[in-house]
Motif scaffolding. Structure first.
Motif, PDB file in Angstrom:
ATOM      1  N   VAL A   1       2.934   0.431  -1.180  1.00 44.52           N
ATOM      2  CA  VAL A   1       2.600  -0.184  -2.162  1.00 44.52           C
ATOM      3  C   VAL A   1       0.993   0.347  -3.097  1.00 44.52           C
ATOM      4  O   VAL A   1       0.636   1.058  -3.828  1.00 44.52           O
ATOM      5  N   ASP A   2       0.399   1.439  -1.736  1.00 49.15           N
ATOM      6  CA  ASP A   2      -0.478   2.548  -1.919  1.00 49.15           C
ATOM      7  C   ASP A   2      -0.503   3.838  -3.134  1.00 49.15           C
ATOM      8  O   ASP A   2      -1.244   3.863  -3.996  1.00 49.15           O
TER       9      ASP A   2
ATOM     10  N   LEU B   1       1.885   3.307  -5.879  1.00 47.03           N
ATOM     11  CA  LEU B   1       2.455   2.803  -7.169  1.00 47.03           C
ATOM     12  C   LEU B   1       1.036   3.009  -7.568  1.00 47.03           C
ATOM     13  O   LEU B   1      -0.127   3.054  -7.404  1.00 47.03           O
TER      14      LEU B   1
ATOM     15  N   PRO C   1      -1.103  -3.108  -5.470  1.00 45.06           N
ATOM     16  CA  PRO C   1      -0.795  -3.888  -5.175  1.00 45.06           C
ATOM     17  C   PRO C   1      -0.591  -4.217  -6.783  1.00 45.06           C
ATOM     18  O   PRO C   1       0.601  -5.933  -7.108  1.00 45.06           O
TER      19      PRO C   1
ATOM     20  N   SER D   1       2.877  -4.403  -7.933  1.00 42.92           N
ATOM     21  CA  SER D   1       4.151  -5.601  -7.249  1.00 42.92           C
ATOM     22  C   SER D   1       3.992  -6.433  -7.845  1.00 42.92           C
ATOM     23  O   SER D   1       5.344  -7.284  -8.100  1.00 42.92           O
TER      24      SER D   1
ATOM     25  N   TYR E   1      -3.230  -6.045  -1.073  1.00 46.34           N
ATOM     26  CA  TYR E   1      -2.423  -5.313   0.272  1.00 46.34           C
ATOM     27  C   TYR E   1      -1.040  -6.337   1.345  1.00 46.34           C
ATOM     28  O   TYR E   1      -0.037  -6.323   1.271  1.00 46.34           O
TER      29      TYR E   1
ATOM     30  N   MET F   1       1.417  -8.224  -1.518  1.00 47.26           N
ATOM     31  CA  MET F   1       1.987  -7.857  -1.498  1.00 47.26           C
ATOM     32  C   MET F   1       3.445  -6.575  -1.029  1.00 47.26           C
ATOM     33  O   MET F   1       4.162  -6.356  -1.295  1.00 47.26           O
ATOM     34  N   ALA F   2       2.371  -5.792   0.491  1.00 44.64           N
ATOM     35  CA  ALA F   2       2.820  -5.171   1.348  1.00 44.64           C
ATOM     36  C   ALA F   2       3.653  -5.938   2.408  1.00 44.64           C
ATOM     37  O   ALA F   2       4.932  -5.757   2.930  1.00 44.64           O
TER      38      ALA F   2
END
Length: 262
Positions: free
Chosen positions: A19-20, A22, A26, A29, A49, A52-53
């Motif tokens: 995610v970091d 992308l 977040p 996502s 985070y 989403m993660a």
């Protein structure tokens, strides 16, 4: 480690790193869930985070949302909005309401298949083992919340997708052995698949299977630890690994390229 291995063992630190990386973190996502996968239960506070993660959502998702979000993985990346009914007719057979399906292309077919391949490994060799069927392939993912107050399993076969949540109306730790969601999923899906022909997940023509070096991801030479992966045909590795050649220090060019053809 690879994302393949991280998904197999549910290593959430890797999910957080993804995610970091992308483009918008977040937000990417969050936007994808709400615009491509039909999720309506998110609130603005979920664009962070941990939600989403790691799945720590403010209000969670319904099992219906989870089931429909997994359908594109085994349908060439095509997302179909879920329907409670498909057609309503009167006593004479005339159509009163035609609830036709609504679809969008959520993923590229090769992306969907690669995700299915990784989730299948998660069932066969990872945390989703309790959901494995005898001969029918299963691809899926387990889930749990803090202190095991919620247990999830969402799984796909070449025929069906199903999502199972177990927990209490007033959250408390689930004191059972294993993952009850995966266990229930297996019991239900075993009966649903009775009499169906065993088959594999359909691999799209845009995907090709290839052996690569397990550490560099490049084409292997002699001495490389190898793994088999699936690639978009446009992104197959073309360079050979230069990290694991085992031979004499005075090898010539011909020795160095030994095993290139295989």
């Amino acid at each position: 480690i690879t994302i393949y291995t991280a998904l197999q063992y549910s290593l959430n630190t890797v999910a957080a790193q993804i995610v970091d990386k992308l483009p918008m973190g977040p937000q990417t996502s969050y936007d994808y869930l709400t615009t491509h996968l039909g999720v309506t239960s998110l609130v603005p506070e979920d664009c962070d985070y941990a939600p989403m993660a790691l799945g720590e959502l403010t209000y969670g998702l319904t099992v219906r949302e989870m089931a429909q979000a997994y359908c594109p993985f085994v349908n060439d990346g095509i997302f179909t909005y879920s329907r409670t009914y498909s057609l309503v007719t009167d006593k004479d057979g005339n159509v009163v309401i035609d609830n036709a399906p609504s679809t969008i292309q959520a993923f590229k077919p090769n992306t969907a298949y690669t995700m299915t391949y990784m989730m299948q490994n998660g069932v066969e060799n990872g945390t989703g083992g309790e959901a494995a069927l005898w001969t029918m392939p299963v691809a899926g993912k387990t889930g749990s919340s803090s202190n095991y107050q919620d247990r999830w399993f969402v799984g796909c076969t070449p025929y069906y997708v199903a999502a199972v949540w177990t927990g209490y109306d007033m959250p408390e730790r689930i004191h059972v052995s294993g993952n009850p969601a995966a266990q229930l999923w297996k019991k239900v899906m075993t009966r649903i698949h009775e009499g169906l022909e065993d088959r594999d997940f359909d691999m799209p023509s845009s995907v090709e299977k290839a052996s690569v070096c397990a550490e560099t991801g490049l084409l292997p030479r002699s001495g490389c630890p190898t793994i088999t992966e699936y690639f978009d045909i446009s992104s197959l590795p073309t360079e050979y690994c230069d990290q694991h050649f085992y031979g004499s220090s005075d090898y010539d060019e011909e020795d160095y390229y030994y095993n290139e053809d295989t």
